[in-house]
Enzyme design. Structure first.
Site, PDB file in Angstrom:
ATOM      1  N   THR A   8      -2.752  17.985  -6.385  1.00  0.00           N
ATOM      2  CA  THR A   8      -2.164  16.727  -6.829  1.00  0.00           C
ATOM      3  C   THR A   8      -1.005  17.030  -7.769  1.00  0.00           C
ATOM      4  O   THR A   8      -0.627  18.181  -7.949  1.00  0.00           O
ATOM      5  CB  THR A   8      -3.208  15.862  -7.557  1.00  0.00           C
ATOM      6  OG1 THR A   8      -3.450  16.403  -8.857  1.00  0.00           O
ATOM      7  CG2 THR A   8      -4.510  15.794  -6.781  1.00  0.00           C
ATOM      8  N   CYS A   9      -0.475  15.988  -8.371  1.00  0.00           N
ATOM      9  CA  CYS A   9       0.640  16.169  -9.313  1.00  0.00           C
ATOM     10  C   CYS A   9       0.281  17.111 -10.446  1.00  0.00           C
ATOM     11  O   CYS A   9       1.132  17.833 -10.945  1.00  0.00           O
ATOM     12  CB  CYS A   9       1.051  14.826  -9.914  1.00  0.00           C
ATOM     13  SG  CYS A   9       1.733  13.664  -8.745  1.00  0.00           S
ATOM     14  N   SER A  43      -8.780  13.498 -15.442  1.00  0.00           N
ATOM     15  CA  SER A  43      -7.432  13.030 -15.153  1.00  0.00           C
ATOM     16  C   SER A  43      -6.543  13.049 -16.380  1.00  0.00           C
ATOM     17  O   SER A  43      -7.018  13.028 -17.513  1.00  0.00           O
ATOM     18  CB  SER A  43      -7.470  11.596 -14.599  1.00  0.00           C
ATOM     19  OG  SER A  43      -8.137  11.542 -13.366  1.00  0.00           O
ATOM     20  N   GLU A  58      -8.632   7.282 -14.528  1.00  0.00           N
ATOM     21  CA  GLU A  58      -7.757   7.130 -13.353  1.00  0.00           C
ATOM     22  C   GLU A  58      -8.602   7.025 -12.081  1.00  0.00           C
ATOM     23  O   GLU A  58      -9.414   7.901 -11.782  1.00  0.00           O
ATOM     24  CB  GLU A  58      -6.836   8.351 -13.275  1.00  0.00           C
ATOM     25  CG  GLU A  58      -6.100   8.516 -11.975  1.00  0.00           C
ATOM     26  CD  GLU A  58      -5.020   7.487 -11.805  1.00  0.00           C
ATOM     27  OE1 GLU A  58      -5.235   6.579 -10.983  1.00  0.00           O
ATOM     28  OE2 GLU A  58      -3.989   7.576 -12.465  1.00  0.00           O
ATOM     29  N   GLY A  59      -8.431   5.942 -11.355  1.00  0.00           N
ATOM     30  CA  GLY A  59      -9.243   5.727 -10.160  1.00  0.00           C
ATOM     31  C   GLY A  59      -8.632   6.255  -8.888  1.00  0.00           C
ATOM     32  O   GLY A  59      -9.308   6.350  -7.868  1.00  0.00           O
ATOM     33  N   GLN A  60      -7.344   6.627  -8.908  1.00  0.00           N
ATOM     34  CA  GLN A  60      -6.671   7.051  -7.693  1.00  0.00           C
ATOM     35  C   GLN A  60      -7.183   8.393  -7.168  1.00  0.00           C
ATOM     36  O   GLN A  60      -6.954   8.750  -6.018  1.00  0.00           O
ATOM     37  CB  GLN A  60      -5.165   7.164  -7.960  1.00  0.00           C
ATOM     38  CG  GLN A  60      -4.499   5.877  -8.395  1.00  0.00           C
ATOM     39  CD  GLN A  60      -4.505   4.829  -7.304  1.00  0.00           C
ATOM     40  OE1 GLN A  60      -4.349   5.166  -6.150  1.00  0.00           O
ATOM     41  NE2 GLN A  60      -4.697   3.584  -7.672  1.00  0.00           N
ATOM     42  N   GLN A 100      -7.249  11.012  -3.405  1.00  0.00           N
ATOM     43  CA  GLN A 100      -6.851  12.414  -3.333  1.00  0.00           C
ATOM     44  C   GLN A 100      -7.983  13.273  -2.790  1.00  0.00           C
ATOM     45  O   GLN A 100      -7.761  14.195  -2.003  1.00  0.00           O
ATOM     46  CB  GLN A 100      -6.433  12.901  -4.723  1.00  0.00           C
ATOM     47  CG  GLN A 100      -5.208  12.208  -5.303  1.00  0.00           C
ATOM     48  CD  GLN A 100      -3.905  12.762  -4.756  1.00  0.00           C
ATOM     49  OE1 GLN A 100      -3.901  13.678  -3.957  1.00  0.00           O
ATOM     50  NE2 GLN A 100      -2.795  12.192  -5.191  1.00  0.00           N
ATOM     51  N   ALA A 116       9.269   7.482  -0.076  1.00  0.00           N
ATOM     52  CA  ALA A 116       8.422   6.483   0.575  1.00  0.00           C
ATOM     53  C   ALA A 116       7.048   7.049   0.899  1.00  0.00           C
ATOM     54  O   ALA A 116       6.359   6.560   1.786  1.00  0.00           O
ATOM     55  CB  ALA A 116       9.094   5.971   1.858  1.00  0.00           C
ATOM     56  N   SER A 175       5.291   7.065  -4.113  1.00  0.00           N
ATOM     57  CA  SER A 175       6.405   6.114  -4.130  1.00  0.00           C
ATOM     58  C   SER A 175       5.957   4.737  -3.654  1.00  0.00           C
ATOM     59  O   SER A 175       6.402   3.710  -4.181  1.00  0.00           O
ATOM     60  CB  SER A 175       7.549   6.631  -3.248  1.00  0.00           C
ATOM     61  OG  SER A 175       8.020   7.876  -3.711  1.00  0.00           O
TER      62      SER A 175
END
Length: 453
Positions: free
Chosen positions: A49-50, A109, A114-116, A120, A190, A194
């Site tokens: 991830t990031c 996180s 953070e739920g995202q 991932q 996109a 994004s």
């Protein structure tokens, strides 16, 4: 399964190192295959991830697994092994399970809660299934991690406290440029991040939303769902001159928005307010020199890491009670998962024992047929049923109890005791343990935003 986790994250490495270590192009697939092919490794999965890169592997040798995976991560990330090693963390067996469950719940996180991250992890499992590097062990582990993450968010308020990285970034932008509502926004890229940024901006009330992406068709598809306008990638400079806020996350390997380009856009703007620039990409999309430009307020992952740490230290994003509640959930789920895994590990031995008993019964009944060929068929059938019933009853309580005992710490010794006491053929036990299984189809993916982990 002997689970090993090796990785680095925003907690152990500076953003600059994470940026250099970021896996781009087909590097994740190549690293995944190389890890799965390593001698000590049976299965492998990659969470990238990031703000984190983590290899999960089922290994038969701890030290060899750590050494091989460290070398592979250095080779595929392009970061020198000695430099990389200083920032790596390693978790093994129950601690590795605890780490993954904590990641799934958002406890690890950048923005706690953070739920995202669940999206991932779905992506990570889906990639491992698609590349055929995940088997029974990792499939069950990641599926359980997803369930634990969902449980944490449904049973506590940590999901209300935990923001997405996009929302957190936009808050930091607003501190320097004013509220997002009413602004003109440009989103460069996109992809999943994004897309999340564009949707968040639309909900925040921007008066104009513009999308630019190298693949124009993809930009048009995203814009159509949000009522946004699309410009071609080569028109980004002129679009920036008309914008109040720019969010960039393209996944490109190099700088996308240079200092000169942004300086020209600022010079061409009619507004006197600063241009907000949010860079959510790793490696970075925006030249760090932009930070020194007058009329620009730049927020990047390094800025967010510092802000998030300060907020987490002060309890600003997830209340202490919610964090403690989630930690208790994780601890209980780790214990339950370990018990289930230990109990499952004895199943092949129990199955092999019952198969051996069945063979003994069948052999003795055949012997009886040879000695008493004149025996009435009805009597023979009743006798066979009685013998099988006696054997089943004799085996029932011990096998049920041994499964219960196997679920406790140190329970692996019970399987060994059964094999020794009944002189079970190791090949027969292994044949049961290695029986092929059918994995579920690749999990559906959802749009996932930022660091989730």
């Amino acid at each position: 399964m002997s689970l090993l986790v090796l990785g680095l994250s925003h907690r152990t490495a500076p953003v600059g190192l994470l940026e250099r270590a970021a896996l781009t192009g087909d590097a994740p697939q190549r690293l995944l295959h190389a890890a799965a092919a390593a001698a000590p490794v049976g299965e492998a999965a990659l969470v990238a991830t990031c703000n984190r890169i983590e290899l999960y592997a089922d290994v038969d040798k701890f030290h060899a697994g750590v050494a091989d995976l460290s070398v592979l991560l250095a080779e595929h990330s392009g970061v020198d092994l000695e430099e990389l090693t200083a920032h790596l963390y390693v978790h093994y067996e129950d601690r590795a399970v605890h780490h993954l469950f904590s990641v799934a719940c958002g406890l690890e996180s950048m923005v706690v809660g953070e739920g995202q991250i669940l999206g991932q992890l779905r992506d990570a499992l889906g990639l491992a299934q698609e590349q055929h590097t995940a088997g029974r062990g990792l499939n069950e582990l990641f599926q359980q991690a997803l369930r634990v993450g969902k449980r944490a968010h449904s049973e506590t308020d940590i999901d209300k406290a935990g923001q997405s990285l996009v929302s957190f970034g936009l808050e930091r932008i607003a501190e320097g440029t004013g509220p997002v509502a009413g602004k003109r926004a440009l989103v460069v890229g996109a992809g999943s991040m994004s897309s999340l940024a564009a949707a968040t901006l639309a909900r925040a009330g921007v008066v104009e939303l513009v999308i630019a992406n190298r693949t124009h068709d993809r930009a048009e598809r995203l814009a159509a769902t949000l009522g946004a306008r699309v410009v071609r990638f080569e028109e980004v400079a002129s679009a920036m001159a008309e914008a109040d806020l720019v969010v960039s996350c393209t996944g490109a390997a190099g700088i996308v928005l240079g200092a000169e380009q942004i300086a020209a856009a600022v010079a061409g703007r009619g507004s006197g307010s600063p241009l907000g620039v949010l860079d959510l990409a790793l490696p970075r999309d925006v030249d760090a020199a932009v930070q020194a430009l007058p009329g620009v307020h730049l927020v990047d992952l390094e800025t967010l890491a510092e802000s998030a740490q300060a907020a987490n230290d002060s309890g600003g994003h997830a209340g202490a009670l919610d964090v403690d509640a989630v930690r208790r959930i994780v601890a209980a789920e780790v214990d339950a998962f370990g018990a289930a895994q230990r109990a499952a590990a004895i199943t092949p031995t129990v199955v092999a024992l019952r198969a051996m008993a069945s063979e003994v019964v069948s052999s003795e009944l055949e012997r009886l047929d040879g000695r008493l060929p004149e025996l009435d068929p009805r009597a023979r059938a009743e006798l066979a049923q009685t013998v099988r019933r006696v054997v089943d009853k004799l085996l029932h309580s011990p096998t049920v109890r041994v499964k219960q005992l196997a679920g406790e710490p140190g329970g692996a010794s019970y399987a060994e005791a059964l094999r020794e006491l009944f002189d079970l053929d190791p090949a027969a036990v292994q044949a049961v343990a290695g029986a092929p299984i059918s994995l579920p189809a690749r999990l559906p993916l959802q749009v996932a935003g930022g660091e989730l982990g």
